[in-house]
Design a protein around this motif. Structure first.
Motif, PDB file in Angstrom:
ATOM      1  N   GLU A 151       0.821  -1.213   0.000  1.00 13.27           N
ATOM      2  CA  GLU A 151       0.000   0.000   0.000  1.00 13.27           C
ATOM      3  C   GLU A 151       0.856   1.265   0.000  1.00 13.27           C
ATOM      4  OE1 GLU A 151      -2.978   2.630  -0.276  1.00 13.27           O
ATOM      5  OE2 GLU A 151      -2.996   0.476  -0.704  1.00 13.27           O
ATOM      6  N   ASP A 152       1.829   1.362   0.924  1.00 10.32           N
ATOM      7  CA  ASP A 152       2.686   2.543   0.956  1.00 10.32           C
ATOM      8  C   ASP A 152       4.141   2.215   0.658  1.00 10.32           C
ATOM      9  OD1 ASP A 152       3.419   1.236   3.239  1.00 10.32           O
ATOM     10  OD2 ASP A 152       2.905   2.854   4.625  1.00 10.32           O
ATOM     11  N   GLY A 153       4.427   0.963   0.323  1.00 14.88           N
ATOM     12  CA  GLY A 153       5.784   0.553  -0.009  1.00 14.88           C
ATOM     13  C   GLY A 153       6.574   0.024   1.166  1.00 14.88           C
ATOM     14  N   LEU A 182      15.223  -7.766  -8.096  1.00 15.06           N
ATOM     15  CA  LEU A 182      13.953  -7.247  -7.590  1.00 15.06           C
ATOM     16  C   LEU A 182      14.073  -5.783  -7.199  1.00 15.06           C
ATOM     17  CD1 LEU A 182      11.027  -7.852  -6.575  1.00 15.06           C
ATOM     18  CD2 LEU A 182      12.055  -8.361  -4.355  1.00 15.06           C
ATOM     19  N   ARG A 183      13.027  -5.013  -7.522  1.00 17.27           N
ATOM     20  CA  ARG A 183      12.948  -3.623  -7.107  1.00 17.27           C
ATOM     21  C   ARG A 183      11.628  -3.375  -6.383  1.00 17.27           C
ATOM     22  NH1 ARG A 183      14.411  -0.523 -12.582  1.00 17.27           N
ATOM     23  NH2 ARG A 183      13.504  -2.419 -13.478  1.00 17.27           N
ATOM     24  N   VAL A 184      11.606  -2.346  -5.543  1.00 15.54           N
ATOM     25  CA  VAL A 184      10.423  -1.999  -4.760  1.00 15.54           C
ATOM     26  C   VAL A 184       9.855  -0.681  -5.285  1.00 15.54           C
ATOM     27  CG1 VAL A 184       9.578  -1.355  -2.474  1.00 15.54           C
ATOM     28  CG2 VAL A 184      11.269  -3.185  -2.707  1.00 15.54           C
ATOM     29  N   LEU A 185       8.530  -0.653  -5.476  1.00 21.62           N
ATOM     30  CA  LEU A 185       7.887   0.573  -5.944  1.00 21.62           C
ATOM     31  C   LEU A 185       7.929   1.626  -4.850  1.00 21.62           C
ATOM     32  CD1 LEU A 185       6.264   2.215  -7.970  1.00 21.62           C
ATOM     33  CD2 LEU A 185       4.182   1.096  -7.117  1.00 21.62           C
ATOM     34  N   LEU A 186       8.593   2.725  -5.097  1.00 22.28           N
ATOM     35  CA  LEU A 186       8.728   3.801  -4.122  1.00 22.28           C
ATOM     36  C   LEU A 186       7.370   4.464  -3.890  1.00 22.28           C
ATOM     37  CD1 LEU A 186      10.822   5.388  -2.448  1.00 22.28           C
ATOM     38  CD2 LEU A 186      11.003   6.973  -4.355  1.00 22.28           C
ATOM     39  N   GLY A 187       6.914   4.435  -2.648  1.00 21.99           N
ATOM     40  CA  GLY A 187       5.614   5.008  -2.333  1.00 21.99           C
ATOM     41  C   GLY A 187       4.471   4.035  -2.507  1.00 21.99           C
ATOM     42  N   GLY A 188       4.749   2.857  -3.066  1.00 17.69           N
ATOM     43  CA  GLY A 188       3.754   1.807  -3.190  1.00 17.69           C
ATOM     44  C   GLY A 188       2.556   2.171  -4.051  1.00 17.69           C
ATOM     45  N   ASN A 189       1.469   1.446  -3.808  1.00 17.91           N
ATOM     46  CA  ASN A 189       0.259   1.644  -4.601  1.00 17.91           C
ATOM     47  C   ASN A 189      -0.335   3.031  -4.412  1.00 17.91           C
ATOM     48  OD1 ASN A 189       0.507  -1.041  -5.388  1.00 17.91           O
ATOM     49  ND2 ASN A 189      -0.813  -1.772  -3.748  1.00 17.91           N
ATOM     50  N   ALA A 190      -0.146   3.612  -3.232  1.00 11.14           N
ATOM     51  CA  ALA A 190      -0.666   4.958  -2.977  1.00 11.14           C
ATOM     52  C   ALA A 190      -0.033   5.965  -3.933  1.00 11.14           C
ATOM     53  CB  ALA A 190      -0.407   5.358  -1.527  1.00 11.14           C
ATOM     54  N   GLU A 191       1.262   5.829  -4.170  1.00  8.14           N
ATOM     55  CA  GLU A 191       1.947   6.733  -5.096  1.00  8.14           C
ATOM     56  C   GLU A 191       1.460   6.504  -6.529  1.00  8.14           C
ATOM     57  OE1 GLU A 191       4.610   9.624  -6.560  1.00  8.14           O
ATOM     58  OE2 GLU A 191       3.811   9.198  -4.554  1.00  8.14           O
ATOM     59  N   TRP A 192       1.258   5.244  -6.895  1.00  6.82           N
ATOM     60  CA  TRP A 192       0.752   4.917  -8.240  1.00  6.82           C
ATOM     61  C   TRP A 192      -0.610   5.593  -8.468  1.00  6.82           C
ATOM     62  CZ3 TRP A 192       2.669   2.012 -12.350  1.00  6.82           C
ATOM     63  CH2 TRP A 192       1.740   1.622 -13.333  1.00  6.82           C
ATOM     64  N   ARG A 193      -1.517   5.473  -7.493  1.00  5.57           N
ATOM     65  CA  ARG A 193      -2.847   6.075  -7.637  1.00  5.57           C
ATOM     66  C   ARG A 193      -2.772   7.598  -7.606  1.00  5.57           C
ATOM     67  NH1 ARG A 193      -3.979   2.130  -3.692  1.00  5.57           N
ATOM     68  NH2 ARG A 193      -4.140   3.792  -2.130  1.00  5.57           N
ATOM     69  N   ALA A 194      -1.877   8.141  -6.773  1.00  2.00           N
ATOM     70  CA  ALA A 194      -1.760   9.596  -6.660  1.00  2.00           C
ATOM     71  C   ALA A 194      -1.361  10.233  -7.989  1.00  2.00           C
ATOM     72  CB  ALA A 194      -0.748   9.962  -5.577  1.00  2.00           C
ATOM     73  N   ARG A 195      -0.649   9.488  -8.807  1.00  4.98           N
ATOM     74  CA  ARG A 195      -0.239   9.999 -10.118  1.00  4.98           C
ATOM     75  C   ARG A 195      -1.313   9.797 -11.187  1.00  4.98           C
ATOM     76  NH1 ARG A 195       5.169  11.150 -11.008  1.00  4.98           N
ATOM     77  NH2 ARG A 195       6.477  10.999  -9.146  1.00  4.98           N
TER      78      ARG A 195
END
Length: 218
Positions: free
Chosen positions: A123-125, A143-156
């Motif tokens: 959710e937040d990474g 492997l890489r980690v999405l910075l900011g998680g799903n919240a960052e994806w939706r915020a954009r």
């Protein structure tokens, strides 16, 4: 999920102010009197990538990837995204093509990337960083980690998919145990029946000190 010291004072914190109150209420009803909810606390920040993010202290961890970089990989069909945010959050919205996973399944799903860029998110990474740090270097690979998680994806404003893991009428339960579909569904319904009757069952158990009472935050 675990309290490592018997009789310890318990302090709970959820930035959203929801799960800590709920958990505290259950603990108090189980007879734990030293239960507190933390409010107005400053988050500890360390640098991960180009912006500060709240994380626990970790050893070696997977590098991060920006949401914009992942978006390009998803559009090109070159991303293998593993989502640890939880089943309910996954059903509501997830990155297109993402695979739902429990933490215990992360290594196997990363290995299944088959040449694509393996990216883990939550959710937040934060959970994604914790889970990736628990993998061995061989399991982690690139492997890489999405910075900011799903919240960052939706915020954009990037697109998401909904559904998946549907357990409603006619829906199948994911097969993690090699059981026939009918048997899995039967066990799941039995679990729901148990959950609904949990409070009454606890009240009838002579070995469990349980009392329904109100809980207030101070």
């Amino acid at each position: 999920r675990f309290v490592g010291v018997k009789g310890a004072r318990i302090v709970l914190h959820d930035p959203a102010g929801v799960r800590d109150l709920l958990t505290a209420s259950w603990l108090v009803q189980f007879g734990r009197n030293e239960v507190y909810v933390l409010r107005d606390s400053a988050s500890v920040e360390i640098e991960i990538g180009p912006e500060p993010k709240r994380v626990v202290r970790l050893g070696a961890r997977a590098p991060s990837i920006l949401a914009s970089e992942l978006k390009a990989l998803v559009d090109a069909g070159e991303a293998h995204v593993v989502d640890l945010a939880g089943a309910n959050a996954f059903r509501k919205a997830h990155i297109p093509g993402a695979a739902y996973a429990e933490r215990s399944e992360l290594a196997a799903l990363v290995a299944a990337a088959e040449g694509k860029a393996a990216v883990v998110t939550s959710e937040d990474g934060i959970l994604a960083y914790v889970a990736s740090a628990a993998l061995s270097p061989g399991q982690r690979g690139n492997l890489r980690v999405l910075l900011g998680g799903n919240a960052e994806w939706r915020a954009r404003g990037y697109p998401t998919e909904s559904g998946g893991l549907d357990l409603e009428a006619g829906g199948d339960i994911p097969d993690r145990y090699g059981l026939p579909e009918a048997r899995r569904n039967e066990l799941f319904r039995r679990y729901l029946d148990w959950e609904v009757s949990l409070v009454d069952s606890l009240g009838a158990d002579p070995d469990v000190r349980f009392a329904i009472r109100s809980f207030a935050s101070h």
